[in-house]
Motif scaffolding. Structure first.
Motif, PDB file in Angstrom:
ATOM      1  N   VAL A   1      28.272  66.321  44.212  1.00 29.39           N
ATOM      2  CA  VAL A   1      29.304  66.188  43.190  1.00 29.39           C
ATOM      3  C   VAL A   1      28.656  65.790  41.867  1.00 29.39           C
ATOM      4  N   ASN A   2      28.961  66.540  40.821  1.00 29.11           N
ATOM      5  CA  ASN A   2      28.511  66.202  39.485  1.00 29.11           C
ATOM      6  C   ASN A   2      29.427  65.094  38.974  1.00 29.11           C
ATOM      7  N   VAL A   3      28.930  63.846  38.976  1.00 27.92           N
ATOM      8  CA  VAL A   3      29.799  62.716  38.635  1.00 27.92           C
ATOM      9  C   VAL A   3      30.287  62.762  37.194  1.00 27.92           C
ATOM     10  N   ARG A   4      29.672  63.589  36.361  1.00 26.64           N
ATOM     11  CA  ARG A   4      30.170  63.761  34.996  1.00 26.64           C
ATOM     12  C   ARG A   4      31.532  64.454  34.992  1.00 26.64           C
ATOM     13  N   CYS A   5      31.921  65.035  36.121  1.00 27.56           N
ATOM     14  CA  CYS A   5      33.212  65.720  36.235  1.00 27.56           C
ATOM     15  C   CYS A   5      34.275  64.856  36.904  1.00 27.56           C
ATOM     16  N   LEU A   6      33.973  63.586  37.164  1.00 26.53           N
ATOM     17  CA  LEU A   6      34.931  62.668  37.773  1.00 26.53           C
ATOM     18  C   LEU A   6      35.601  61.821  36.701  1.00 26.53           C
ATOM     19  N   ASP A   7      36.880  61.497  36.932  1.00 22.72           N
ATOM     20  CA  ASP A   7      37.617  60.607  36.027  1.00 22.72           C
ATOM     21  C   ASP A   7      38.165  59.433  36.798  1.00 22.72           C
TER      22      ASP A   7
ATOM     23  N   THR B   1      31.959  75.160  33.654  1.00 25.62           N
ATOM     24  CA  THR B   1      31.580  73.843  34.157  1.00 25.62           C
ATOM     25  C   THR B   1      31.204  73.928  35.633  1.00 25.62           C
ATOM     26  N   GLN B   2      30.158  73.201  36.023  1.00 26.19           N
ATOM     27  CA  GLN B   2      29.740  73.169  37.426  1.00 26.19           C
ATOM     28  C   GLN B   2      30.039  71.788  38.012  1.00 26.19           C
ATOM     29  N   PRO B   3      31.188  71.628  38.660  1.00 29.38           N
ATOM     30  CA  PRO B   3      31.560  70.312  39.159  1.00 29.38           C
ATOM     31  C   PRO B   3      30.928  69.918  40.489  1.00 29.38           C
ATOM     32  N   PHE B   4      30.436  70.881  41.274  1.00 33.34           N
ATOM     33  CA  PHE B   4      29.835  70.516  42.555  1.00 33.34           C
ATOM     34  C   PHE B   4      28.970  71.649  43.085  1.00 33.34           C
TER      35      PHE B   4
ATOM     36  N   ARG C   1      40.868  74.479  36.103  1.00 29.66           N
ATOM     37  CA  ARG C   1      41.123  75.487  37.133  1.00 29.66           C
ATOM     38  C   ARG C   1      40.484  75.143  38.464  1.00 29.66           C
ATOM     39  N   ILE C   2      39.449  74.307  38.430  1.00 30.26           N
ATOM     40  CA  ILE C   2      38.854  73.776  39.659  1.00 30.26           C
ATOM     41  C   ILE C   2      39.114  72.285  39.653  1.00 30.26           C
ATOM     42  N   ALA C   3      39.837  71.815  40.647  1.00 26.31           N
ATOM     43  CA  ALA C   3      40.104  70.382  40.772  1.00 26.31           C
ATOM     44  C   ALA C   3      39.840  69.985  42.219  1.00 26.31           C
TER      45      ALA C   3
ATOM     46  N   GLN D   1      39.183  61.612  41.480  1.00 17.14           N
ATOM     47  CA  GLN D   1      39.678  62.927  41.093  1.00 17.14           C
ATOM     48  C   GLN D   1      38.621  63.555  40.194  1.00 17.14           C
ATOM     49  N   GLY D   2      38.418  64.843  40.354  1.00 12.63           N
ATOM     50  CA  GLY D   2      37.456  65.533  39.517  1.00 12.63           C
ATOM     51  C   GLY D   2      37.936  66.925  39.174  1.00 12.63           C
ATOM     52  N   SER D   3      37.323  67.508  38.149  1.00 11.60           N
ATOM     53  CA  SER D   3      37.699  68.868  37.766  1.00 11.60           C
ATOM     54  C   SER D   3      36.653  69.455  36.838  1.00 11.60           C
ATOM     55  N   CYS D   4      36.782  70.759  36.635  1.00 10.90           N
ATOM     56  CA  CYS D   4      36.011  71.420  35.594  1.00 10.90           C
ATOM     57  C   CYS D   4      36.682  71.104  34.257  1.00 10.90           C
TER      58      CYS D   4
END
Length: 115
Positions: free
Chosen positions: A92-98, A75-78, A11-13, A4-7
């Motif tokens: 995918v910016n893996v810093r935005c993954l949990d 935030t730029q998630p991808f 608002r972006i998931a 799962q990822g998000s900003c």
């Protein structure tokens, strides 16, 4: 595995499925300033789970990668693009993954600055 990822503001998931291995650490002016660690997956491995109306796009250099970011938190998630074989991919910016243990990832340097 499904991630799962998000900003930052949520608002972006999205969901991304695959085996997270090596990540690319690019030194181009854009990636370096933002600290991206990128995992490239096929379009079919990536699914946006929120409406697209909160997503803005930034283009630079050759305008071949659509850098997608949240219009609210920045935030730029991808990013979106096409690989050398012509397939649609997501970066995918893996810093935005949990949850992801960033220290455990093998970082592959990429010299985007010279391109």
């Amino acid at each position: 595995m499904k991630y799962q990822g998000s900003c930052h503001c949520g608002r972006i998931a999205f969901e991304v499925e695959g085996e997270l291995g090596d990540v690319m650490e690019c030194n181009c002016s854009h990636c370096q300033r933002k600290g991206f660690l990128l995992w490239f997956v096929g379009r079919d491995q990536f699914r946006l789970t929120t409406p697209e109306d909160q997503i803005a796009t930034y283009l630079f250099n050759k305008h071949v990668i659509r850098h997608r970011f949240c219009a609210n938190c920045g935030t730029q998630p991808f990013g979106e693009g096409v690989d050398p074989q012509g397939r649609e991919v997501r970066a995918v910016n893996v810093r935005c993954l949990d949850p992801v243990d960033l220290a455990a990832l093998r970082r592959i340097p990429f010299d985007g600055r010279s391109l």
